[in-house]
Each structure stands twice: as structure tokens, then as C-alpha cells.
Enzyme design. Sequence first.
Site, mmCIF file in Angstrom:
data_model
loop_
_atom_site.group_PDB
_atom_site.id
_atom_site.type_symbol
_atom_site.label_atom_id
_atom_site.label_comp_id
_atom_site.label_asym_id
_atom_site.label_seq_id
_atom_site.Cartn_x
_atom_site.Cartn_y
_atom_site.Cartn_z
ATOM 1 N N TRP A 22 60.987 -32.301 4.654
ATOM 2 C CA TRP A 22 59.678 -32.267 3.987
ATOM 3 C C TRP A 22 58.818 -33.458 4.392
ATOM 4 O O TRP A 22 57.614 -33.321 4.618
ATOM 5 C CB TRP A 22 59.828 -32.182 2.472
ATOM 6 N N ASP A 62 55.931 -37.669 -2.521
ATOM 7 C CA ASP A 62 56.219 -36.266 -2.843
ATOM 8 C C ASP A 62 57.384 -36.269 -3.831
ATOM 9 O O ASP A 62 58.500 -36.654 -3.483
ATOM 10 C CB ASP A 62 56.597 -35.530 -1.547
ATOM 11 N N LYS A 99 60.225 -26.465 -8.576
ATOM 12 C CA LYS A 99 61.575 -27.025 -8.551
ATOM 13 C C LYS A 99 62.042 -27.383 -9.960
ATOM 14 O O LYS A 99 63.139 -27.075 -10.350
ATOM 15 C CB LYS A 99 61.635 -28.272 -7.660
HETATM 16 C C1 LIG Z 1 60.076 -27.397 -1.917
HETATM 17 C C2 LIG Z 1 59.519 -28.668 -1.462
HETATM 18 C C3 LIG Z 1 58.305 -28.741 -0.758
HETATM 19 C C4 LIG Z 1 57.530 -27.507 -0.353
HETATM 20 O O1 LIG Z 1 56.960 -26.924 -1.446
HETATM 21 P P1 LIG Z 1 55.955 -25.688 -1.286
HETATM 22 O O2 LIG Z 1 55.372 -25.605 -2.659
HETATM 23 O O3 LIG Z 1 56.793 -24.508 -0.924
HETATM 24 O O4 LIG Z 1 54.964 -26.007 -0.255
HETATM 25 C C5 LIG Z 1 57.831 -29.973 -0.404
HETATM 26 N N1 LIG Z 1 58.476 -31.097 -0.734
HETATM 27 C C6 LIG Z 1 59.644 -31.064 -1.401
HETATM 28 C C7 LIG Z 1 60.335 -32.343 -1.746
HETATM 29 C C8 LIG Z 1 60.203 -29.855 -1.792
HETATM 30 O O5 LIG Z 1 61.358 -29.830 -2.460
#
Ligand SMILES: *Cc1c(COP(=O)(O)O)cnc(C)c1O
Length: 363
Positions: A101, A171, A195
Site C-alpha cells: 500500500w 494511512d 477494514k
Molecule cells: C485496504 C487498504 C488500502 C486500499 O483501500 P481501498 O479502499 O480499497 O482503496 C490502502 N491502505 C491500506 C493500509 C489498506 O489496508
Amino acid sequence: MNRVYNFSAGPAVLPEEVLKEAADEMLDYAGTGMSVMEMSHRSDRFQRILDEAEQDLRDLMKIPEEYAVLFLQGGASQQFAAIPMNLMQNRVADYIVTGQWAKKASEEAKKYGTVNILASSADRTYSYIPDCSDLPVSEKADYVYICENNTIYGTKFSSLPNTKGKILVSDISSCFLSEPVDVTKYGLLFGGVQKNIGPAGTVIVIIRKDLIRDEVLEKTPTMLHYKIQAEAGSLYNTPPAYGIYICGKVFRWLKRMGGLENMKQYNEKKAAVLYRYLDESRLFSPTVQGKDRSLMNVPFVTGNKELDGKFIKEAEQAGLKSLKGHRSVGGMRASIYNAMPIEGVEALVAFMKNFEKENGDHV
Ligand SMILES: *Cc1c(COP(=O)(O)O)cnc(C)c1O
């Protein structure tokens, strides 16, 4: 009805209480005679849902007044572009690459300027967090970027990098609301909610107000301009209304659970049940060691692909779902987010012990 233990990395398990409330309110939300799904986002009733959700999130994370909270669409991945477009004034940014990511985010940023990779753990399949106490932070860097919890690899920053005065962007998709966080240490925090908080389609951005600028990169799409979203109170266009409503319910559930301090303790207790067994098992091994271990995502392997496959299949049959690891790590991954009860982790460990007993001659 037969609920399973769902170890999916995302979309993922949500609190049963929240799902039941949403089901009860599906046809008639609070006497309105309609579902929130059918409600105008310009109505007073929806405005209240949005305002309460924001306030509850502010309470939970102790978000200071100097920060704005935006409820947006496009998932976490869209922010990979929005962040450089809004923050790359010098067209330089520093990224710490601890997994796929962060790598994707850095590659997106490269479209807009110079990206320096300050540190990476790619050399060992991202199974650790590099030392970030003294990094070669670029003099002109507009920000330093991290992915705080690495969903695929099961690592988490146990302490924040030393950014030498630069803005920290993080993030937090897969550790959102799993423990208390000092918002003042960041310029911007963001995460997709699927998540740990709600249904896919909503992303939350928490940004220091002085970073919400008129001046952004040329041709930044209107939808990605934080200033426009902030001034419209996340209602520039139709927001992910139903998702925001569910997030609001999860925020209230977290408050009932005693807030993030309690959640952290509960998450530590849950993760310890699994890690303790993994550390003593002769069949299963954890792929991450020590302080870098995530409380949310726990990858493990047997070292034998066939046996991994057998385990995943038999676990599915026993109601322990979505334990297959990401293809880049292999093996298994148990995602044990806020809403996973400790009973689920105990059931998993009991199943693993039994599997080890029956298949232990493979070691
Ligand atoms: C799942 C995830 C993403 C991507 O998320 P989307 O909403 O599908 O774009 C980005 N960063 C992390 C840490 C993730 O777990």
C-alpha cells in the site's frame, strides 16, 4: 441464522450489535418512514447523522479543533493521488515503503513530483519495520508518508518516524480506531473504513486545517481538492451516505465499549492469544517478530504449501472464514479487527492446536 468467525482483511467483520440496529432501522429510520439509504443527503435528518458521526469520531480520537474531518468516497487508494495533489507544493515528498500500500501510494505520487524512498523493508518481504529514528529526510520534502499498519504483511509502526520537522502523512486504514492516537503528531491521517469501521466506499481524512489550501497542483480534480470538500462539509456532492450512517453506529459502539484505551487493551489481549500459540507451535510460525507485530493482521505459515491449503479448507468447514494469506506472503492471515470477539480468536487457536496434533508429523 449462523454467523461465522470472519477473519477477512477487508471488507471485514462488523459489530453484531451495529448490524442488528441497522437491520431494525432498514425500513423506517427513527420514525422517518424511510431507510437512510433512501434519504436526501441535504435533509436535516441526514445532516444530524453526519454531524453526530463527526462529533463521536472527534471524541474517540480526541481530534483537536485545528483539524478538519472529511467523509469522502474513492477508498484509500484515491487518497494516494489526492495527497500529493494537495500537499506537494515543492513537488518533493518522502515515502517509507513498508508494503504494497505504501509502494502504491509512492508510485502514485511520482506522477506529480520527486519521490524519495527514505527506507524500505522490501528486502525481507516487508516482514519488519525499518529503523526510522534517523532518516535522510529531504530538505524540500512537503511531507513524509507512512502506511502505519501493513494489512498484508502484519506489521505496524510501534513508534512514529522522526520526520525532522516535516509533516507526517499516515494511512491508518487497517488500524483505524484500534487504539488511541495522538492526532497532533500528524498533518494528515486517512483510511478506508472497510477494514475496521464500516462498509466499503467511505474514506475518512483527518487533516490539519492549515494544510487545506487554495493552492493545489494544477488540474487537481474538484472532488480531490480538500478545500472544496472541507468548505462543503463533505457534501460537495452526494456523500457515501449509508456508509457514514454505519460508521456513526460503530463510533457509538466504540464509545459503549469504553473508547480507544479499552479497545487497545482488548485488542492486545486478543492478539496475545494468537501470538502466544504461534510462538510455541511446532507446526505454525508467525512471519513477523517482536515490536513490529500488528494487533490487527496476523500472518502465519506452516512452511508447506499443501498443508497451508489443507488448513484453510478445513478451517472454512469449521466456520473459521477467510484465513487465506495474501498471495505475496502465502500461508494464512487472521485479521482480528475491533469487532472480532476474543471467542473467535480462541476458537481459531483451538482449531490450530487440533490441526497441529493431527498433522504434526509433517514437521
Ligand atoms: C485496504 C487498504 C488500502 C486500499 O483501500 P481501498 O479502499 O480499497 O482503496 C490502502 N491502505 C491500506 C493500509 C489498506 O489496508
